[in-house]
Design a protein around this motif. Sequence first.
Motif, mmCIF file in Angstrom:
data_model
loop_
_atom_site.group_PDB
_atom_site.id
_atom_site.type_symbol
_atom_site.label_atom_id
_atom_site.label_comp_id
_atom_site.label_asym_id
_atom_site.label_seq_id
_atom_site.Cartn_x
_atom_site.Cartn_y
_atom_site.Cartn_z
ATOM 1 N N GLU A 207 0.831 -1.151 0.264
ATOM 2 C CA GLU A 207 -0.052 -0.679 0.347
ATOM 3 C C GLU A 207 0.567 1.077 -0.545
ATOM 4 O OE1 GLU A 207 -4.125 1.202 1.920
ATOM 5 O OE2 GLU A 207 -2.916 1.946 3.678
ATOM 6 N N LEU B 61 -0.142 5.340 -0.025
ATOM 7 C CA LEU B 61 -0.632 6.428 0.109
ATOM 8 C C LEU B 61 -0.628 7.569 -0.969
ATOM 9 C CD1 LEU B 61 -1.945 5.841 3.475
ATOM 10 C CD2 LEU B 61 -3.401 4.693 1.575
ATOM 11 N N GLU C 203 -4.801 8.756 -0.102
ATOM 12 C CA GLU C 203 -5.539 8.145 -0.482
ATOM 13 C C GLU C 203 -4.734 6.823 -1.375
ATOM 14 O OE1 GLU C 203 -8.000 10.256 -3.594
ATOM 15 O OE2 GLU C 203 -9.206 11.211 -1.844
ATOM 16 N N ARG C 204 -5.267 5.389 -1.317
ATOM 17 C CA ARG C 204 -4.804 4.618 -2.055
ATOM 18 C C ARG C 204 -3.859 4.958 -3.367
ATOM 19 N NH1 ARG C 204 -4.172 -0.785 -1.354
ATOM 20 N NH2 ARG C 204 -3.069 -1.836 -2.473
#
Length: 650
Positions: free
Chosen positions: A63, A65, A69-70
Motif C-alpha cells: 500500500e 498513499l 488515498e491509495r
Amino acid sequence: MALLLVLEGPNSGRTYYVTGLFTIGTDASNSIVLDDRRIAPEQLRLQRDGARFVVKNLDQSREVLLNGERLAGEAELRHGDMLDLADARLLFSDEEAPSTASSPDVTQASSPAAALPAGPRIERRQRAFENAAEVISAAGSLDKPYARLATLYKVSHATSSVLDPEALMRSLLELILEEIPADRALVLLMDEERSEMLPSVCRVRDGVEAPPGMTVSRTILSEVCRTREAVATTDALADPRFAGGESVARQRIRSAVCVPLISRNKLLGVIHLDIVASDKRAFTEGDLDLLTGIALQAGIALENARSYHRAQRYSRNLASLQRAMLWLGSYLERDPILKETVSFVCSNLKCTKASVLLLDAVGRFATIGHATGIDRKLWPEIQVVPGRGLAGRVLSTREPILSPDPATGRPPESAEYTRKGKYLTDSFVIVPIPRRSESQPHEDKPMGVINAADKLGGRNFTNEDLEILNLLASQVGMALVNASLYERATVDQLTRLYTRPFFFQKGEVEVERAERQGAPLAVLMVDLDHFKAVNDTHGHAAGDQALRILGSIIKESLRDDDIACRMGGEEFAAILPGGSLEGVQLVAERVRKTVESFPLDADGKPIRLTISLGIALYRAGDKIDKMLARADAALYRAKRAGRNRVEMES
C-alpha cells in the motif's frame, strides 16, 4: 528544482533532488533506499513528463498513499503532495520561480516593494470600503442600485461557507465575470511566508483566447499595493508607457481595473480584471465601485478561510507535538532525545536545517548535540559562547529569536550576524531549552538552544512555528534532565560507557534473546596494556586520559545496538548482538589498530598505547557471566602471547 523531503521514517530530514527518472524502494540501486520490509525492492517510480511529474506504484500488493488515498497505478505529482510508504512520509516540492519577461511593465509574481517606474496613467481611483454601510451608500448613487446590491448578496452567499482559499477565489471570479464585462480575471494573493504577491486563480470569459500565462502590469500592481486603493485605466493601449509593456501589448489589453483585498487593515491580495482590444468596451465608474464592494466581502471571506486553515494546521502540529512528547518522555538516553527533536523540527516546520546545541557542565559554551543539514565533521568545531552571536544571545537572555521580525520584516541587527554562504535565506528561528524537571518545573535556566533554518521553498518561519518550537523545547528540557539523572546511574562518567551493573542487566536480556531466536551473539573483552606503568610514570591524569580515549574509540567503533561498558580499572567489555565470528574479529582489529595509532600526549611527549582483546561467542545454555569468563581467558592468552593482539576463545 523539484525535490523530495523525507519528513518521517529512517531517512527523516534528508532532501533528494528529482531529475529525470527517480526510484524509491529497499534495494540499494534505488535513488532513495528505505529500510523497511513492508516496502518493495522497487516500490515507486517518479518520472518527468514534460512539465509534469508522474509517480507510479510498481507493486500493488504494497500500500502506498498519495495525500491519504491509495495510489493505484500512476498519478500526476503536484507541489505539496504527500507520499506515505509504511513508516516513511515524503513531501514533494516543485517550486521553480516563474519566469518574468524582459519588459519592466510585467510580472507574474511580483513584490510590492520592487523598484518600479512611476506615474501610471490611471483615470479613476476608489478607496477600499471599510464596512457594509459604505457599500450600500455607494450602490444607492448608481443607475441600478438594486441590481448591484443583488450582486453583492450573491457574492456574500457564495463566499460565506467556502473555507478553501483557492476554491473561494475561483467561485468569486466566476461571479464577477457574470456581473462585470471583463474578458479575463486574475487573483494574486500575498504569500505570508514569502512576503510576495503570487498568482492564485485565473479565469477567462467564454470565447476569449486564454493567454499562456496571464500577467499583470507591475506598475498598476505596485500602485494598488502602495495606496491600497482600487484603480482603473480605460485605454491602456493609448498610454505609451503601457503600450510598450508586454502585459499590455502582447495580450492586447485595452481597459484594466485592479482592486485590493483587505481585511483588518492587512493587504491579502488583489483582483485584476481586463478587457482585450476586440471592441471599444471599457470599465466604468460603476464597475469600479461594484468590484471594490465585492473586494470588501472577499477580503473578509479570504481571511476567515486562511484563519480556518491556520487553525487546522496548528491543530495538526499540536497533535504531532503531542506524539513527539510521548516519544521524548519514553527515552532515557540523551542521543535518541536529540535525534527525535531534530527530526520533529524538520518534519513539522518543513525545513532542511535543524540543530540542538547544549551547554557544557559549567556553562562556558554550547556544542552541537545533534543536527541535520550540517556536516557531522564540523560539529566539534562549532562552539557558541553565551552572549556572543544570535544563539549566544538566546542562551544569555532566554528570549527566542524569529527572523525576519514579523513587525519589521527585517532580520535581527547584530554585529555577528552573517549567513551568507551557509544558509539559503535570512529566515530562521532559535529558542532556548529550559532546564526543567518534575521536581523543579519552574526552573528557567537554559541548558541549550534549538535552531531551525532553510524552510522549504524559501519561505519564512512564522509566529506559529515559534510557538510550536517553544512548546517542544520545554518538553526537550525535561526529557534531557531525566536522561541526565538516568545516565548518572548507568554511565561511567570518565569513559561515557555503561557501568558494570547495567552491562550485566542488558547482557542477560541479550543472552535470553539469542537463546530464544537462535541469533548469534558475541562478547568482547578489552584491556589496556601496561596501564600501571602509564599511571606510575606520567601520573593519574595521563591514565585517566588514556581511559577516556579508549572509551571513545570503543564507542565509535561499535553499532548503535552494541553495548559497551567499563568493567573496572582499565578493563572494558562489549556485547555485540547478531555478531558473527568474522564481523566481531573485524571490529576487534579496528579497535586495536585505532588505539595503536592514537598516541597519548603526556607533558608534550607522545605515549604509544596498545590493547589486548578476547572474543567469545554464544553457546547453547550460556549465561552472560560464562561468556565473559571465556572472553577473559582469551584476553589473557593475548597478554601472554605478547599483548597488542586479538585472541578467540579456545
